[in-house]
Design an enzyme around this catalytic site. Structure first.
Site: not given
Length: 294
Positions: A173, A242
């Site tokens: 991811k 992030k």
């Protein structure tokens, strides 16, 4: 082990869609969110919202976490009197949050010692994919635990491949989102160049999407959210910052230098005044926003 009741912790843009999909596909779904404002929509979707997190954790056969940060996942897992103190039955946790592999592996070990299982299963597909059950999930963890959770994974997704041991889902991811962050920057810059040189971005995108420069950004995001001016994909710039940070931290842990990715991180940080964390992340590809030029 039969999974009849699924607890969903975190009923935000993604969690609510996943919970509603699970309810629609025949699971009894318990939900919990820190915000009481999420309750009406959840209950309208057939979800039983409980006031206490402890009750959701205790009553569910399997759990789905949809939380913003690794520390939020850790807080739920290590809550006093919670999962780590129960050894009477096995609970499989599907963590759809984008976390760092180190935290995932550490929590997976602690949960395994208590007789439970943790799968890191970050997702791609946005709120619409969550609501329609068409997400792509990238699943890390033990093969046996993956098989136990397969009914839940298949209900929420169109694709949910097992990509490796604990932490592998998080790794892929972060790799994926690092590419997305870079593609948003490069696509926006390329379309800005096309406009400056006298060819409309709309015409340029049509051709790019039949050529080798195409990507999910040019094929899906630019037409759907950038050219339309809606910028409502449901994923925030803050979350992308992030994920880029986590990817670069992982690179540092691995002892490798990623100069272009480091530049992408700097660009995303420098754009914070014009694209704040609360803005939709597709604004990074807005070729019309001269103030946001990098």
């Amino acid at each position: 082990m039969t999974i009849a009741t699924v607890g969903v912790v975190g009923l935000g843009n993604m969690g609510l869609g996943m919970a509603a999909t699970l309810a629609r596909k025949g699971f009894a779904v318990l939900g919990y969110d820190l915000s009481p404002a999420r309750r009406p929509a959840a209950e309208a979707a057939g979800i039983t919202v409980l006031d206490a997190l402890h009750d959701v954790l205790r009553q569910a056969d399997a759990l789905v976490f949809s939380l913003p940060l690794a520390r939020d996942v850790e807080a739920v897992v290590t809550a006093e009197g919670g999962l780590l103190s129960w050894t009477d039955r096995k609970v499989v946790i599907v963590d759809t949050s984008t976390s760092d592999p180190g935290t995932t592996r550490r929590l997976a070990e602690r949960l395994a010692a208590a007789g439970h299982a943790l799968l890191d299963a970050p997702v791609s597909g946005g709120p619409s994919g969550a609501a329609e059950g068409t997400l792509t999930m990238m699943v890390g963890g033990a093969e046996a635990d993956y098989e136990l959770a397969r009914p839940v994974l298949e209900a929420m997704s169109a694709r949910a491949p097992h990509v490796g041991p604990s932490g592998a889902g998080n790794i892929i991811k972060l790799v994926n989102n690092l590419l997305v962050a870079a593609h948003l920057v490069t696509t926006g810059e390329a379309l800005r160049l096309s406009e400056a040189a006298g060819l409309s971005a709309e015409e340029a995108v049509k051709v790019v999407n039949t050529a080798t420069g195409r990507s999910a950004i040019s094929e899906v995001m630019v037409p759907r959210w950038v050219q339309s001016g809606t910028f409502d994909s449901g994923f925030s710039a803050g979350l992308m910052r992030k994920d880029v940070r986590l990817a670069l931290e992982l690179a540092a842990e691995c002892g490798i230098d990623l100069p272009l990715s480091a530049a992408v991180k700097r660009i995303w940080q420098a754009a914070q005044d014009t694209i704040p964390d609360t803005a939709d992340f597709t604004r990074m590809a807005d070729y019309r926003d001269r103030k946001g030029a990098h």
